[in-house]
Structures are given as structure tokens and as C-alpha cells.
Design an enzyme around this catalytic site. Structure first.
Site, PDB file in Angstrom:
ATOM      1  N   ARG A 124     -33.327 -51.560 -25.124  1.00 58.43           N
ATOM      2  CA  ARG A 124     -33.363 -52.094 -23.762  1.00 58.43           C
ATOM      3  C   ARG A 124     -34.797 -52.113 -23.247  1.00 58.43           C
ATOM      4  O   ARG A 124     -35.642 -51.352 -23.692  1.00 58.43           O
ATOM      5  CB  ARG A 124     -32.474 -51.305 -22.823  1.00 58.43           C
ATOM      6  N   GLU A 223     -31.274 -49.065 -11.432  1.00 54.11           N
ATOM      7  CA  GLU A 223     -32.544 -48.370 -11.156  1.00 54.11           C
ATOM      8  C   GLU A 223     -33.690 -49.379 -11.084  1.00 54.11           C
ATOM      9  O   GLU A 223     -34.571 -49.291 -10.234  1.00 54.11           O
ATOM     10  CB  GLU A 223     -32.797 -47.362 -12.283  1.00 54.11           C
ATOM     11  N   ARG A 227     -32.376 -54.600 -16.217  1.00 59.44           N
ATOM     12  CA  ARG A 227     -32.426 -53.925 -17.503  1.00 59.44           C
ATOM     13  C   ARG A 227     -31.841 -54.924 -18.493  1.00 59.44           C
ATOM     14  O   ARG A 227     -30.690 -55.348 -18.330  1.00 59.44           O
ATOM     15  CB  ARG A 227     -31.610 -52.627 -17.511  1.00 59.44           C
ATOM     16  N   CYS A 269     -39.187 -46.100 -12.012  1.00 57.51           N
ATOM     17  CA  CYS A 269     -39.559 -44.756 -12.460  1.00 57.51           C
ATOM     18  C   CYS A 269     -40.758 -44.844 -13.401  1.00 57.51           C
ATOM     19  O   CYS A 269     -40.718 -45.615 -14.371  1.00 57.51           O
ATOM     20  CB  CYS A 269     -38.392 -44.092 -13.172  1.00 57.51           C
ATOM     21  N   THR A 271     -41.556 -43.079 -15.763  1.00 50.96           N
ATOM     22  CA  THR A 271     -41.262 -42.706 -17.150  1.00 50.96           C
ATOM     23  C   THR A 271     -40.927 -43.941 -17.982  1.00 50.96           C
ATOM     24  O   THR A 271     -40.875 -43.864 -19.203  1.00 50.96           O
ATOM     25  CB  THR A 271     -40.060 -41.726 -17.227  1.00 50.96           C
ATOM     26  N   ARG A 278     -36.557 -48.636 -24.432  1.00 55.01           N
ATOM     27  CA  ARG A 278     -35.867 -47.493 -25.014  1.00 55.01           C
ATOM     28  C   ARG A 278     -34.999 -48.041 -26.139  1.00 55.01           C
ATOM     29  O   ARG A 278     -34.090 -48.826 -25.905  1.00 55.01           O
ATOM     30  CB  ARG A 278     -34.991 -46.754 -24.000  1.00 55.01           C
ATOM     31  N   ARG A 307     -30.605 -36.879 -26.096  1.00 57.49           N
ATOM     32  CA  ARG A 307     -29.841 -36.785 -24.852  1.00 57.49           C
ATOM     33  C   ARG A 307     -28.350 -36.768 -25.172  1.00 57.49           C
ATOM     34  O   ARG A 307     -27.946 -37.033 -26.301  1.00 57.49           O
ATOM     35  CB  ARG A 307     -30.155 -37.984 -23.942  1.00 57.49           C
ATOM     36  N   GLU A 312     -29.160 -39.493 -19.834  1.00 58.65           N
ATOM     37  CA  GLU A 312     -29.775 -38.304 -19.237  1.00 58.65           C
ATOM     38  C   GLU A 312     -28.767 -37.515 -18.393  1.00 58.65           C
ATOM     39  O   GLU A 312     -27.814 -38.076 -17.841  1.00 58.65           O
ATOM     40  CB  GLU A 312     -30.955 -38.722 -18.348  1.00 58.65           C
TER      41      GLU A 312
HETATM   42  P1  ADP Z   1     -32.068 -44.571 -18.795  1.00 61.25           P
HETATM   43  O1  ADP Z   1     -33.191 -44.814 -19.741  1.00 61.25           O
HETATM   44  O2  ADP Z   1     -32.368 -44.930 -17.381  1.00 61.25           O
HETATM   45  O3  ADP Z   1     -31.438 -43.223 -18.994  1.00 61.25           O
HETATM   46  P2  ADP Z   1     -30.649 -46.204 -20.573  1.00 61.25           P
HETATM   47  O4  ADP Z   1     -31.267 -47.526 -20.609  1.00 61.25           O
HETATM   48  O5  ADP Z   1     -30.973 -45.226 -21.638  1.00 61.25           O
HETATM   49  O6  ADP Z   1     -30.883 -45.567 -19.170  1.00 61.25           O
HETATM   50  O7  ADP Z   1     -29.055 -46.415 -20.555  1.00 61.25           O
HETATM   51  C1  ADP Z   1     -28.273 -45.277 -20.603  1.00 61.25           C
HETATM   52  C2  ADP Z   1     -26.856 -45.752 -20.894  1.00 61.25           C
HETATM   53  O8  ADP Z   1     -26.840 -46.508 -22.124  1.00 61.25           O
HETATM   54  C3  ADP Z   1     -25.940 -44.570 -21.103  1.00 61.25           C
HETATM   55  O9  ADP Z   1     -24.655 -44.892 -20.580  1.00 61.25           O
HETATM   56  C4  ADP Z   1     -25.817 -44.458 -22.590  1.00 61.25           C
HETATM   57  O10 ADP Z   1     -24.569 -43.997 -22.999  1.00 61.25           O
HETATM   58  C5  ADP Z   1     -25.940 -45.894 -23.046  1.00 61.25           C
HETATM   59  N1  ADP Z   1     -26.535 -45.934 -24.391  1.00 61.25           N
HETATM   60  C6  ADP Z   1     -27.791 -45.584 -24.707  1.00 61.25           C
HETATM   61  N2  ADP Z   1     -27.968 -45.723 -26.043  1.00 61.25           N
HETATM   62  C7  ADP Z   1     -26.793 -46.190 -26.561  1.00 61.25           C
HETATM   63  C8  ADP Z   1     -26.334 -46.538 -27.870  1.00 61.25           C
HETATM   64  N3  ADP Z   1     -27.144 -46.443 -28.938  1.00 61.25           N
HETATM   65  N4  ADP Z   1     -25.061 -46.975 -28.015  1.00 61.25           N
HETATM   66  C9  ADP Z   1     -24.234 -47.080 -26.945  1.00 61.25           C
HETATM   67  N5  ADP Z   1     -24.599 -46.770 -25.685  1.00 61.25           N
HETATM   68  C10 ADP Z   1     -25.873 -46.333 -25.498  1.00 61.25           C
HETATM   69  N1  DAR Z   2     -34.039 -37.809 -12.835  1.00 59.53           N
HETATM   70  C1  DAR Z   2     -35.444 -38.112 -12.526  1.00 59.53           C
HETATM   71  C2  DAR Z   2     -35.936 -39.313 -13.352  1.00 59.53           C
HETATM   72  C3  DAR Z   2     -36.166 -38.998 -14.810  1.00 59.53           C
HETATM   73  C4  DAR Z   2     -36.311 -40.217 -15.694  1.00 59.53           C
HETATM   74  N2  DAR Z   2     -35.001 -40.938 -15.785  1.00 59.53           N
HETATM   75  C5  DAR Z   2     -34.821 -42.149 -15.268  1.00 59.53           C
HETATM   76  N3  DAR Z   2     -35.805 -42.821 -14.711  1.00 59.53           N
HETATM   77  N4  DAR Z   2     -33.608 -42.694 -15.321  1.00 59.53           N
HETATM   78  C6  DAR Z   2     -36.275 -36.848 -12.789  1.00 59.53           C
HETATM   79  O1  DAR Z   2     -37.383 -36.764 -12.254  1.00 59.53           O
HETATM   80  O2  DAR Z   2     -35.771 -35.986 -13.504  1.00 59.53           O
END
Ligand code: ADP
Ligand code: DAR
Length: 354
Positions: A124, A223, A227, A269, A271, A278, A307, A312
Site C-alpha cells: 500500500r 487516516e 490509501r 502521520c 511515520t 508498506r 504487528r 498496529e
Molecule cells: P497502517 O500502516 O496505518 O497501520 P495499513 O496500511 O498497514 O495501515 O493497513 C492495516 C490493515 O491492513 C490491517 O487491517 C491489516 O490487517 C491489513 N493488512 C496488512 N497487511 C496485510 C496482508 N498482508 N494481508 C491482509 N491484510 C493485511
Molecule cells: N498511534 C500513533 C501513530 C503511530 C503510527 N501509526 C499510524 N500512523 N497509523 C502513535 O503515535 O503511536
């Protein structure tokens, strides 16, 4: 000028954070000197230091603790953003993110051809629409306007990217929950985003676009403004990466995105700055996972982040972990995905050797 009520909240927040045992990078880098230097500043969108740090003040268990309420905040409040970006990404103040480079889109392998370990693979990226602030400053009318732009732009996609936009407004709770449970749709706003004022007017302006197979998806106004996601069962990273790059190239012809000469593509964010990529697998490594600290240590050697199954702040369910590249800023899109690919191949080799 920042009004008195905001200054009062800022002072109270600073005192609370300073007195806390928070381990956030915000606590680490927001000294009284930096705070006093920034507390009276405002961006042209009207964002203040409070808009940036309120989530990290309300959620002392934040890992990072700050969000950018608009693109200008990265410049106006650079005295707090830059040291935190350096700390998190290893990206110095005078460093420059490389130009966008997806590299050879036919060079990534299936990271698990046997299908023994990898349940699914996903790549993504985030994109912010030029001229709009990020969540805390958006009006309800802007959310609707952005959603209309995104859905009409995506309606022009052809081939395997052809799909339909589904607004959250009007979606049944059952359909929404099923999409979340299947990892296609973002979860409801968490407390970090709530405290950052990223969930106002919810669910207005939020939704998801996807093709029939749900291998290509776009989140609208969770967010980030967008995305852009490519995912499928199994480990064929090559096919998933090709699909994502084709989609990003196609969408970028139609929507101008916020890009910073030093920080790359801008996101809510910090990060996620730079490539905003990602690349992740849902993977089962039962032997390595017997000792979670060991799994994190081994993954860390390859710049991988471990994770829970739903990303997260979640636990692993059924022994499935979301493992992805840690680095996004200071390297190209190709290099970020290559780090993930190489790391996952190594992790599987180690698991198989145990
Ligand atoms: P963030 O980076 O803001 O945490 P992500 O773009 O990683 O958000 O999206 C997180 C969501 O995508 C979660 O619901 C997670 O389960 C799903 N996800 C992440 N990687 C995979 C994968 N390889 N297969 C299926 N779902 C995924
Ligand atoms: N929960 C916030 C953001 C951390 C990075 N995750 C994102 N952007 N979805 C923290 O400061 O822990």
C-alpha cells in the site's frame, strides 16, 4: 495569532506530558525551549501546535505522538517534526528523500511459492490531495468534495483496476464489519486518530473503492486522503507490486498529490512519509513466534516490523502476524519493497531451518 484558549490547552498538555512517563518520541523531543518557540505559530490553514500534538498528549502510550494537520505543518513546526523524523526514520534534517522510483516492476518473486507460510501479501501507499489540509482542519463540505473527486476519478479505471466506490455512509454495519474482518476495509477510528481530530463528521466522506476480486482497493479519507492498496492471497509479491504501480501511475495522471522536495510524498502521520509504502505479509512462523521477542529481534535485523493480525495495536490471531518493511523515508519505493522481500525470504529460511 494563537488564541488564549488554545495556549491554555497547550500549556496544560505540555505540563501533563512532561510529568508523565510516556515513552513517545514526542515526549523525548518536545523540550520547553522547542515548545515555547512553536506555541504561538500557525499555518495558513490555521493549524496550531495543539493540532499537531493533542493525540500524543491524550494518549501517553503513543509510540510517536504527533500528526501533521496540514502539509505546511512540516515546515512551520519543523523544530519538533525534524528531530522526531530523524529519530524514527534515521533521516537527518539536511537529508533529501530520493525521487519516486518503482524500479523494475517485474523483479519481485513469489516470496513463498509453496504456500506453507504466507497467507496473503499486500502493498500500500498513501497520497494526499494538493490544496487540502489533513483531517483535523477539513470541513464537512471538503470531505464530501474530496470523496466526489476520488470516486469520480476512480470510476475511470479500466482492466483489472475497474471497480466501484462504496461510501461508508449508507453501508450496512454487517457489510462494513465483514470488509474489516476480511482485512479489506479500515477499522473504525481508534483513540489515537480520535484525539488527533481525524474522525470528525465520520462517516461523511469516507469509503472504499475496490475491484470485484478485492485485489485492488483505495481507502478514502481514513487516516490519509487516499490509501492505494494491492493485495491477494499467497505470496506473489511480483504480481501485487505490478498492480499497485500501474494503479498509482494511472491515478497520479488524474489527481495532483502533495509532494515535498525534502520529505517526498506527504502523509498525516510522519511515520508514513517519503515512499509511504508498506509492503506486508500475513505470515505464520510458528517456531520463530514461540518467542515473540526473538521474532522481533530477527525481523529487526532485516528492517522488518512485526504487528498483530489486524495491524498496529492488535494481537496475532491464529498465529498470523502482519510483517512489513519498517523503512519508508530516505530510500526509493523499489528499495523499500526489496527490503521487505529480502527480509521475508530470510525469515522463511530461518523458520524452515528450525
Ligand atoms: P497502517 O500502516 O496505518 O497501520 P495499513 O496500511 O498497514 O495501515 O493497513 C492495516 C490493515 O491492513 C490491517 O487491517 C491489516 O490487517 C491489513 N493488512 C496488512 N497487511 C496485510 C496482508 N498482508 N494481508 C491482509 N491484510 C493485511
Ligand atoms: N498511534 C500513533 C501513530 C503511530 C503510527 N501509526 C499510524 N500512523 N497509523 C502513535 O503515535 O503511536
Amino acid at each position: 495569532m494563537v488564541d488564549a484558549a488554545v495556549l491554555e490547552k497547550l500549556e496544560a498538555g505540555f505540563t501533563k506530558l512532561a510529568a508523565s512517563d510516556s515513552k513517545s518520541l514526542l515526549k523525548k523531543h518536545l523540550s520547553r525551549e522547542v515548545f515555547d518557540k512553536l506555541k504561538n505559530k500557525k499555518t495558513s490553514f490555521g493549524s496550531t501546535l495543539l493540532d499537531c500534538i493533542q493525540s500524543g498528549i491524550e494518549n501517553l502510550d503513543s509510540g510517536f505522538g504527533i500528526y501533521a494537520p496540514d502539509a505546511e505543518a512540516y515546515t512551520v513546526f519543523a523544530d519538533i517534526f525534524d528531530p522526531m523524523i530523524r529519530d524514527y526514520h534515521g533521516f537527518a534534517k539536511d537529508a533529501k528523500h530520493p525521487p519516486r522510483d518503482f524500479g523494475d516492476i517485474n523483479s519481485f518473486p513469489n516470496v513463498d511459492p509453496t504456500g506453507e507460510y504466507v497467507v496473503s501479501t499486500r502493498v500500500r501507499c498513501g497520497r494526499s490531495m494538493d490544496g487540502y489540509s489533513f483531517n483535523p482542519r477539513l470541513t464537512e463540505a471538503q470531505y464530501k468534495e474530496m470523496e466526489d473527486k476520488v470516486s469520480s476519478t476512480l470510476s475511470g479505471l479500466e482492466g483489472e483496476l475497474k471497480g466501484k466506490y462504496y461510501p461508508l455512509t449508507g453501508m450496512t454495519k454487517e457489510d462494513q464489519q465483514q470488509l474489516i474482518d476480511d482485512h479489506f476495509l479500515f477499522k473504525e477510528c481508534d483513540r489515537f486518530l480520535q484525539a488527533a481530530n481525524a474522525c470528525r463528521f465520520w462517516p461523511t466522506g469516507r469509503g472504499i473503492y475496490h475491484n470485484d476480486e478485492k485485489t485492488f482497493l483505495v481507502w478514502c479519507n481514513e487516516e490519509d486522503h487516499l490509501r492505494i492498496i494491492s493485495m491477494q492471497k499467497g505470496g506473489d509479491l511480483g504480481e501485487i507490486y505490478r498492480r499497485l504501480v500501474n494503479a498509482v501511475n494511472d491515478i497520479e495522471k488524474r489527481i495532483p498529490f502533495s509532494h515535498h522536495k525534502r520529505l517526498g510524498f506527504l502523509t498525516f502521520c510522519p511515520t508514513n512519509l517519503g515512499t509511504t509504502i508498506r509492503a506486508s505479509v500475513h505470515i505464520k512462523v510458528p517456531k520463530l513466534a514461540k518467542d515473540y521477542a526473538k521474532l522481533e529481534e530477527v525481523a529487526g535485523k532485516y528492517n522488518l516490523q512485526v504487528r498483530g493480525t489486524s495491524g498496529e495495536h492488535t494481537e496475532s490471531i491464529g498465529g498470523i502476524y502482519d510483517i512489513s518493511n519498517k523503512r519508508r523515508l530516505g530510500l526509493t519505493e523499489y528499495q523499500a519493497v526489496k527490503e521487505m522481500s529480502d527480509g521475508i525470504l530470510e525469515l522463511i529460511k530461518i523458520e524452515a531451518s528450525l
